[in-house]
Design an enzyme around this catalytic site. Sequence first.
Site, mmCIF file in Angstrom:
data_model
loop_
_atom_site.group_PDB
_atom_site.id
_atom_site.type_symbol
_atom_site.label_atom_id
_atom_site.label_comp_id
_atom_site.label_asym_id
_atom_site.label_seq_id
_atom_site.Cartn_x
_atom_site.Cartn_y
_atom_site.Cartn_z
ATOM 1 N N ASN A 1 0.828 -1.235 0.182
ATOM 2 C CA ASN A 1 0.075 -0.254 -0.044
ATOM 3 C C ASN A 1 0.735 1.286 0.116
ATOM 4 O O ASN A 1 0.276 2.391 0.013
ATOM 5 C CB ASN A 1 -0.752 0.012 1.203
ATOM 6 C CG ASN A 1 -0.167 -0.039 2.371
ATOM 7 O OD1 ASN A 1 0.998 -0.400 2.586
ATOM 8 N ND2 ASN A 1 -1.067 0.401 3.522
ATOM 9 N N CYS A 2 2.021 0.924 -0.016
ATOM 10 C CA CYS A 2 2.970 2.354 -0.091
ATOM 11 C C CYS A 2 3.197 2.754 -1.764
ATOM 12 O O CYS A 2 3.113 1.925 -2.498
ATOM 13 C CB CYS A 2 4.428 1.804 0.364
ATOM 14 S SG CYS A 2 5.582 2.884 0.128
ATOM 15 N N ASP A 3 2.653 4.437 -1.531
ATOM 16 C CA ASP A 3 2.599 4.924 -2.967
ATOM 17 C C ASP A 3 4.172 4.744 -3.713
ATOM 18 O O ASP A 3 4.098 4.523 -4.908
ATOM 19 C CB ASP A 3 2.210 6.160 -2.960
ATOM 20 C CG ASP A 3 0.661 6.281 -2.584
ATOM 21 O OD1 ASP A 3 0.008 5.438 -2.539
ATOM 22 O OD2 ASP A 3 0.347 7.523 -1.977
#
Length: 119
Positions: free
Chosen positions: A10-12
């Site tokens: 979920n880290c951009d």
Amino acid sequence: MTTTLYGIPNCDTVKKARTWLADNGHDFTFHDFKKQGLSRELVQGWLKDLDWETLVNRKGMTWRNLSDERKAQVNDADSATELMLENPSVIKRPVLAGVGPVSVGFSADQYASKFEGAK
């Protein structure tokens, strides 16, 4: 050697790196270090190419949420390794291994240079 991208899904920045690798036809394995964990040997391997101060993300929420006492205990590679094993979210992401020296972070130019140099 297999190209492995380490991070959390979920880290951009990890998403951008995964997209860049796929769009540019690079085979890689994604390792979600929150779910799949990290070994001491893996982190120590990264520290052969990266300084611990580069690998520990001191700008992120995980670091900021640590107590001042815990932060003060992180003052060398060994103490940073312990922190990363206890709390993988403190690692700057993504970590890319298997293409030259281990690198951290993402930019399209950085990855293009890295993969061009590996040919």
